[in-house]
Design an enzyme around this catalytic site. Structure first.
Site, PDB file in Angstrom:
ATOM      1  N   ASP A 171       0.964  -1.083   0.062  1.00 20.15           N
ATOM      2  CA  ASP A 171      -0.232   0.183   0.165  1.00 20.15           C
ATOM      3  C   ASP A 171       0.981   0.947   0.161  1.00 20.15           C
ATOM      4  OD1 ASP A 171      -2.159   1.365  -0.051  1.00 20.15           O
ATOM      5  OD2 ASP A 171      -3.442   0.909   2.278  1.00 20.15           O
ATOM      6  N   ASP A 202      -3.539   6.640  -3.679  1.00 17.74           N
ATOM      7  CA  ASP A 202      -4.515   7.453  -4.290  1.00 17.74           C
ATOM      8  C   ASP A 202      -4.431   8.804  -2.982  1.00 17.74           C
ATOM      9  OD1 ASP A 202      -4.551   5.642  -2.007  1.00 17.74           O
ATOM     10  OD2 ASP A 202      -5.932   3.876  -2.701  1.00 17.74           O
ATOM     11  N   CYS A 225      -7.238 -24.175  18.248  1.00 15.38           N
ATOM     12  CA  CYS A 225      -5.698 -23.840  17.152  1.00 15.38           C
ATOM     13  C   CYS A 225      -4.576 -23.817  18.340  1.00 15.38           C
ATOM     14  CB  CYS A 225      -5.724 -22.206  17.620  1.00 15.38           C
ATOM     15  SG  CYS A 225      -5.209 -21.164  18.598  1.00 15.38           S
ATOM     16  N   CYS A 280      -4.831 -22.330  21.298  1.00 13.37           N
ATOM     17  CA  CYS A 280      -5.866 -22.038  22.668  1.00 13.37           C
ATOM     18  C   CYS A 280      -6.199 -23.727  23.028  1.00 13.37           C
ATOM     19  CB  CYS A 280      -7.046 -22.178  22.198  1.00 13.37           C
ATOM     20  SG  CYS A 280      -7.730 -20.842  21.243  1.00 13.37           S
TER      21      CYS A 280
HETATM   22 ZN   LIG Z   1      -7.358 -20.907  18.957  1.00 12.80          ZN
END
Ligand SMILES: [Zn+2]
Length: 506
Positions: free
Chosen positions: A85, A120, A273, A276
């Site tokens: 960007d 832009d 995941c 977690c």
């Molecule tokens: Zn997770």
């Protein structure tokens, strides 16, 4: 450069070829800060993000000639594809940046950006029309300067489409960039729309841009909420970037498939995941701030990736419509947006929807009468020519196709000269002869009491079918829905209630 493999609605699973490898789309593009990035970009690659976006303006300010020498991939430490960007966001936040469009373009070329974006002037949201028009003009002039400056390159230069809620400006902007030869487009600055949950306006903005440029790949700026991902993909966005994974983590906000929740409110971690799986909610909360931020950010990335993958699987299954509707239940503002699919403005969703699907499609609510498969079927029926003088209507059963049912055979024996048809609230009238055409025989419809007022397409299908074929005599074995429809359509018909022995009685 962009190859499309599968489509459903306006979504596509495709392959974008860049100088630093291919990127499978749709793809979430994590924002990487060129100076203070806390999650290593190579770790993002390991997670499956083949494309990241970074800011060329900050890179120019911080590294200057060193970046020209080393290239952007070395500067951020990422060997996959890099989108840059060029400061548009800074323009939006602070008004202007101290660099000329031509210099910015040359810099992005020098640092070997794979997918560079010209400098832009974002319209943002809520700008008066005349001012927005001026900004669009400035952006288009910058884009023209950019292409002249860089000449022919291997990079995929992105045309930033501006105009926001001024949809005619969006279309004008997209067409002008397409004419200039940009190979990919980006839809400008819906950040404010996202923050205000103005998903309906966002959806309309995307629809207008897609109308102007249906084929080229489209990037959506700032779409980093798991809720909006299926909607954006269904509407035809191929890539979308955001720093949300990090911004939310800094704010102790934990993403899940339907939104975010404060870490302090979590008794459990509803995710499996790597992060977690290694903490309990209270363990995660008691990590020191820096560590916690990184772990929550990694989890957030996992959620975003999982959401993109779930949406891609829905495309493969031909169930993207169902998936988007299911997600819409997570927030009323999202529901507001998907209700717009009933409008002609969103008719383009039909273009990518396959004519036949392996799996049966599901009908739940009134909005489902507008899904492309149903529209297509009603159109087919509107062109159906019957040579019969009388019409017998019979309710649809569980068995498909209708002509293979016992009910059909008995009626056919009793009324050999009649046109026989069944009916479905979502598909309208289903003549027996074409009751095996998709999706008349490939759908599962939720049984429910329905109000015909919510099904204008059904009444239209019924009146159209009768008028086109000029039936002189109509007999309807009618459920309560059909009774309402006959009344609504002011049809002269003999009406019989459905019962087990209704055919014998007729
Ligand atoms: Zn997770």
């Amino acid at each position: 450069m962009f190859e499309v493999r599968y489509t459903d609605l306006a979504a596509r699973i495709g392959r974008l070829e860049t100088p630093h490898g291919a990127v499978e789309t749709p793809a979430f593009v994590p924002v990487v800060h060129p100076v203070k990035q806390t999650i290593a970009p190579q770790f993002l690659k390991k997670m499956g993000f083949d494309l990241v976006i970074t800011n060329a303006y900050i890179t120019l300010k911080q590294y200057g000639d060193e970046a020209r020498k080393r290239g952007i991939h070395d500067i951020i430490g990422f060997d996959g594809a890099v989108m840059t960007d060029s400061g548009g966001y800074q323009v939006l936040e602070y008004g202007s940046v101290e660099v000329e469009p031509a210099d910015m373009a040359q810099f992005e070329k020098d640092i070997k950006s794979d997918i560079p974006i010209p400098l832009d002037k974002p319209t943002g949201y809520g700008l008066p029309y005349e001012l927005a028009k001026e900004y669009v003009g400035t952006t288009l002039a910058n884009c023209d300067t950019t292409l002249r400056t860089v000449g022919k390159t291997d990079a995929i230069w992105i045309g930033p489409v501006q105009g926001a809620e001024h949809f005619d400006l969006v279309e004008h902007s997209a067409r002008a960039l397409d004419d200039m030869g940009f190979q990919m487009m980006a839809l400008g600055s819906p950040v404010e729309l996202m923050e205000a949950y103005e998903f309906a306006t966002l959806a309309r903005m995307i629809a207008h841009a897609k109308k102007a440029i249906p084929a080229k790949p489209v990037h959506l700026f700032g779409a980093g909420h798991p809720l909006t991902i299926p909607l954006a993909i269904a509407l035809g966005c191929d890539t979308f970037d955001s720093a949300s994974y990090m911004l939310y983590a800094k704010d102790d906000r934990y993403m899940h498939a339907n939104g975010t929740v404060r870490l302090g409110e979590l008794a459990y971690l509803p995710c499996q995941c790597a992060v977690c799986a290694s903490y309990t909610a209270s363990e995660l909360r008691s990590l020191d701030r820096d560590r916690r931020m990184v772990e929550v950010a990694r989890h957030n990335l996992h959620v975003l990736k999982a959401e993109v993958d779930a949406t891609k699987q829905a495309i493969m299954d031909g169930r993207l419509w169902e998936y988007v509707m299911q997600k819409a239940r997570a927030h009323p503002k999202l529901m507001e947006a998907v209700q717009l699919f009933a409008n002609d403005e969103f008719g383009y969703l039909a273009e990518g929807t396959p004519a036949f699907k392996e799996k049966a499609i599901f009908f739940f609510d009134a909005i489902d009468q507008h899904r492309p498969e149903a529209r297509r079927y009603r159109k087919l029926v509107s062109e159906f020519a019957s040579r019969k003088k009388s019409l017998v209507l019979f309710p649809e059963g569980e068995v498909h196709p209708f002509y293979s049912t016992r009910g059909f055979r008995e009626i056919a024996k009793k009324f050999p000269d009649a046109q026989i048809a069944t009916y479905n609230p979502f598909l309208g009238i289903i003549p027996a002869e074409i009751s095996d055409v998709f999706p008349a025989s490939h759908n599962v419809t939720a049984r429910a009491e329905r109000d015909v007022a919510d099904y204008p397409t059904f009444v239209e299908s019924l009146t159209g079918f009768v008028a086109n074929n000029g039936f002189s005599d109509i007999m309807a074995v009618a459920d309560p829905f059909m009774k309402q429809a006959i009344a609504e359509a002011k049809l002269k018909a003999r009406v019989e209630d459905y019962s087990d022995h209704v055919i014998e009685r007729l």
